[in-house]
Write a protein that holds these residues in place. Structure first.
Motif, PDB file in Angstrom:
ATOM      1  N   GLU A 375       9.700  27.790  70.450  1.00 33.88           N
ATOM      2  CA  GLU A 375      10.396  28.306  69.478  1.00 33.88           C
ATOM      3  C   GLU A 375      10.522  29.857  69.722  1.00 33.88           C
ATOM      4  O   GLU A 375      11.555  30.494  69.268  1.00 33.88           O
ATOM      5  CB  GLU A 375      10.200  28.065  68.029  1.00 33.88           C
ATOM      6  N   GLU A 381       9.334  38.834  63.092  1.00 33.30           N
ATOM      7  CA  GLU A 381      10.241  38.107  62.358  1.00 33.30           C
ATOM      8  C   GLU A 381       9.335  37.046  61.430  1.00 33.30           C
ATOM      9  O   GLU A 381      10.097  36.906  60.246  1.00 33.30           O
ATOM     10  CB  GLU A 381      10.836  37.297  63.611  1.00 33.30           C
ATOM     11  N   THR A 441      14.676  29.533  56.175  1.00 32.31           N
ATOM     12  CA  THR A 441      16.309  29.802  56.121  1.00 32.31           C
ATOM     13  C   THR A 441      16.303  31.223  56.963  1.00 32.31           C
ATOM     14  O   THR A 441      17.106  31.402  57.688  1.00 32.31           O
ATOM     15  CB  THR A 441      16.848  29.585  54.916  1.00 32.31           C
ATOM     16  N   GLN A 444      15.566  31.472  60.601  1.00 25.97           N
ATOM     17  CA  GLN A 444      16.644  30.856  61.297  1.00 25.97           C
ATOM     18  C   GLN A 444      17.630  31.946  61.345  1.00 25.97           C
ATOM     19  O   GLN A 444      18.360  31.908  62.477  1.00 25.97           O
ATOM     20  CB  GLN A 444      17.189  29.513  60.614  1.00 25.97           C
ATOM     21  N   GLU A 445      17.752  32.694  60.529  1.00 22.74           N
ATOM     22  CA  GLU A 445      18.776  33.736  60.399  1.00 22.74           C
ATOM     23  C   GLU A 445      18.437  34.726  61.529  1.00 22.74           C
ATOM     24  O   GLU A 445      19.126  35.607  62.320  1.00 22.74           O
ATOM     25  CB  GLU A 445      18.874  34.175  59.229  1.00 22.74           C
ATOM     26  N   ASN A 447      16.025  34.424  64.107  1.00 18.70           N
ATOM     27  CA  ASN A 447      15.604  34.036  65.364  1.00 18.70           C
ATOM     28  C   ASN A 447      16.512  32.977  65.654  1.00 18.70           C
ATOM     29  O   ASN A 447      16.300  31.561  65.243  1.00 18.70           O
ATOM     30  CB  ASN A 447      14.149  33.643  65.482  1.00 18.70           C
ATOM     31  N   ASP A 448      17.400  33.117  66.738  1.00 17.74           N
ATOM     32  CA  ASP A 448      18.513  31.801  67.115  1.00 17.74           C
ATOM     33  C   ASP A 448      17.714  30.767  67.758  1.00 17.74           C
ATOM     34  O   ASP A 448      18.181  29.564  67.610  1.00 17.74           O
ATOM     35  CB  ASP A 448      19.564  32.339  68.262  1.00 17.74           C
ATOM     36  N   ASN A 449      16.871  31.089  68.487  1.00 19.98           N
ATOM     37  CA  ASN A 449      15.810  29.824  69.278  1.00 19.98           C
ATOM     38  C   ASN A 449      15.323  29.148  68.043  1.00 19.98           C
ATOM     39  O   ASN A 449      15.288  27.999  68.172  1.00 19.98           O
ATOM     40  CB  ASN A 449      14.771  30.693  70.124  1.00 19.98           C
ATOM     41  N   TYR A 450      14.413  29.602  66.932  1.00 17.81           N
ATOM     42  CA  TYR A 450      13.895  28.634  66.234  1.00 17.81           C
ATOM     43  C   TYR A 450      15.063  28.179  65.392  1.00 17.81           C
ATOM     44  O   TYR A 450      14.952  26.917  64.976  1.00 17.81           O
ATOM     45  CB  TYR A 450      13.313  29.891  65.137  1.00 17.81           C
ATOM     46  N   ARG A 451      16.177  28.609  64.995  1.00 21.83           N
ATOM     47  CA  ARG A 451      17.211  27.915  64.364  1.00 21.83           C
ATOM     48  C   ARG A 451      17.620  26.677  65.195  1.00 21.83           C
ATOM     49  O   ARG A 451      17.765  25.459  64.719  1.00 21.83           O
ATOM     50  CB  ARG A 451      18.468  28.824  64.061  1.00 21.83           C
ATOM     51  N   VAL A 452      17.687  26.473  66.506  1.00 19.77           N
ATOM     52  CA  VAL A 452      17.838  25.550  67.320  1.00 19.77           C
ATOM     53  C   VAL A 452      16.926  24.537  67.216  1.00 19.77           C
ATOM     54  O   VAL A 452      17.398  23.239  67.228  1.00 19.77           O
ATOM     55  CB  VAL A 452      18.388  26.017  68.661  1.00 19.77           C
ATOM     56  N   TYR A 453      15.850  24.901  67.441  1.00 18.78           N
ATOM     57  CA  TYR A 453      14.687  23.958  67.392  1.00 18.78           C
ATOM     58  C   TYR A 453      14.363  23.437  66.290  1.00 18.78           C
ATOM     59  O   TYR A 453      13.985  22.294  65.937  1.00 18.78           O
ATOM     60  CB  TYR A 453      13.382  24.696  67.702  1.00 18.78           C
TER      61      TYR A 453
END
Length: 522
Positions: A375, A381, A441, A444-445, A447-453
């Protein structure tokens, strides 16, 4: 006590006026060329042909980027700590002990007199910024308090000592300001950081303290002890320290601490000022302008370079300097100083918010990210996500750490586990669960990678959040013999660190409440 503020304010206005006219690009180039001239005759200078350096580009083609371990093995070698004439011409008799907060590995950073003068000059500029911007200040009508780390010094070789930078710096405090410095000698000599802070609080009860500086966690600890020593627990800081007008903090991301300090300083006239200081350099300071970011101190004998994060860790990366940095880009900070460090990777990530004058923020650490599942979430962050989530419910974060919990044998997804000391302490399971949800939440805003994972809980499940009793992290550091000094509890723990049986048992004893009780021993 004589009020020296008017005299010092006159100097401050003159100094800030010069700094406002300073061309940072030219100052940095002059700094580099001067460093190269001074070190040209050293072993390092001869091997890297520093005498031939006529520009930043010349320097960058001759000197690679090195980590501390590489400096120690490749440059100083087996003669360390006797490094006179190897990478800096001046004798080096003092070293600052510092530790990587994620690994715990201790470093011994050379602190010759030229570098200590640089540190002291930076502190003078910090106060100058404040005095020039605060015409009604009476900062030096009373004592100013610095929360020192370890004051004991260790002889690591005949005639060579090592200690905490704050302890070393105390030896070099300019004589002109010593009368306005509050640290009774009887307190300085007390063994043990906690005992010293307790006695310092007792001594400060009846003193007219005007400013105080230290790590945010140290300051919180001190303020609590001050209230106990005064027998006025629960009273606002404005009543305990009515003349306090300046609180200087630094060393860690302040995001999660801000709600706590907003409450502590409610009703007080004290202003907050941030610094970015390391053993290797006093990099930047709040210039009291109200602008976003700290001003880079460009004329203090340290040359700075900035490596795009994708290139960090390489020996010959793409290297920017103040002449060609871009705003809003994350860079790994590299420096060369009057302590014999050359092309030295400090390990911090910085981001510029302005170029004239140059201002920056600290965005985290190069090597400290949480990526057990791919992630790649950075410490800054995590700190912002948790701080924003807690503030939304009216809580501050006094301290925290995060580690990854691997998936069980019958599952694919793992999760993040936050161990948090809230201010005030938090015992409501519903509130803890809501903060965990909001932090998830917000992350995820950010860090895009975390949002995808996190999508569909397939790789990373919702996080677990554990509320710990106040003082938990200090207690663990005390048990480990690492309370105070340059030691800081890691904001990101490895799975191995978090899985130690002793640490797990300690956390269980200190747990107030958690968002996923069935996972308490995960």
């Amino acid at each position: 006590m004589l009020d020296a503020t008017p005299l010092l304010r006159a100097y401050a206005r003159s100094r800030v006026s010069r700094l406002d006219r300073l061309d940072a690009v030219r100052a940095q180039e002059r700094t580099l060329l001067r460093l190269c001239r001074e070190a040209a005759g050293t072993l390092f200078g001869r091997e890297h042909r520093l005498a031939e350096v006529a520009s930043v580009a010349d320097f960058q083609t001759r000197v690679p980027v090195r980590s501390y371990d590489q400096m120690r093995s490749e440059v100083w070698g087996d003669v360390f700590p006797r490094i006179d004439g190897i990478s800096w011409p001046e004798p080096t008799r003092e070293f600052a002990i510092t530790s990587g907060t994620s690994t715990g590995n201790r470093k011994l950073v050379p602190e010759p007199k030229a570098l200590m003068r640089s540190h002291m000059r930076a502190i003078t500029d910090l106060f100058s910024f404040y005095l020039a911007a605060t015409p009604r200040s009476r900062l030096f009508a009373g004592p100013n308090l610095v929360l020192l780390g370890a004051t004991d010094l260790t002889e690591i070789a005949p005639g060579i000592i090592a200690g905490d930078l704050t302890g070393l710096g105390d030896r070099h405090t300019p004589w002109l300001v010593r009368p306005w410095r509050f640290t009774p000698r009887s307190v300085e000599m007390i063994d043990g950081w906690e005992a010293r802070i307790n006695r310092l609080a007792e001594a400060a009860v009846a003193s007219d303290i005007r400013s105080i500086s230290g790590y945010p966690s140290w300051l919180i600890f001190f303020f609590a002890r001050l209230a106990e020593a005064a027998g006025r627990v629960g009273e606002p800081l404005s009543a305990l320290m009515p003349s306090l007008e300046l609180v200087i903090h630094g060393g860690v991301d302040f995001t999660s601490y801000r709600p706590i300090f907003d409450r502590l300083l409610a009703g007080s006239k004290a202003a907050l000022r941030e610094t970015y200081a390391a053993s290797e350099a006093f990099v930047a300071a709040d210039d009291s302008s109200g602008a976003h970011g700290m001003r880079l101190l460009a004329d203090h004998g340290v040359f700075y370079e900035f490596v795009p994060l994708a290139e960090a860790g390489r020996r010959w990366p793409e290297r920017r300097w103040i002449g060609d940095v871009e705003l809003g880009v994350d860079y790994a900070l590299v420096l060369s100083n009057s302590g014999g460090l050359w092309g030295y990777a400090l390990g911090d990530v910085v981001r510029f918010t302005d170029r004239d004058p140059p201002r920056l923020i600290v965005a985290g650490r190069v090597e400290r990210d949480l990526s057990a599942f791919g992630e790649h979430v950075r410490e800054a962050e995590l700190s912002k996500a948790l701080g924003d989530a807690a503030a939304g419910l009216g809580y501050g974060v006094a301290d925290f750490t995060v580690h990854a919990v691997p998936p069980d044998v019958d599952k694919v997804a793992g999760r993040h586990r936050y161990l948090v000391e809230f201010e005030p302490s938090l015992s409501s399971r519903e509130a803890i669960a809501e903060i965990a949800r909001r932090a998830d939440t917000r992350l995820q805003e950010l860090n895009d990678n975390y949002r995808v994972y996190r999508a569909h809980d397939l790789v990373v499940e919702p996080p677990e959040l554990v509320s710990l009793a106040a003082g938990t992290f200090n207690d663990w550091m005390r048990r480990s013999g690492r309370l105070g000094g340059q030691n800081k509890f890691p904001r990101i723990m490895s799975h191995e660190q978090a899985s130690e049986k002793a640490f797990q048992e300690f956390v269980k004893q200190c747990t107030i409440q958690q968002s996923a009780p069935e996972c308490a021993n995960g």
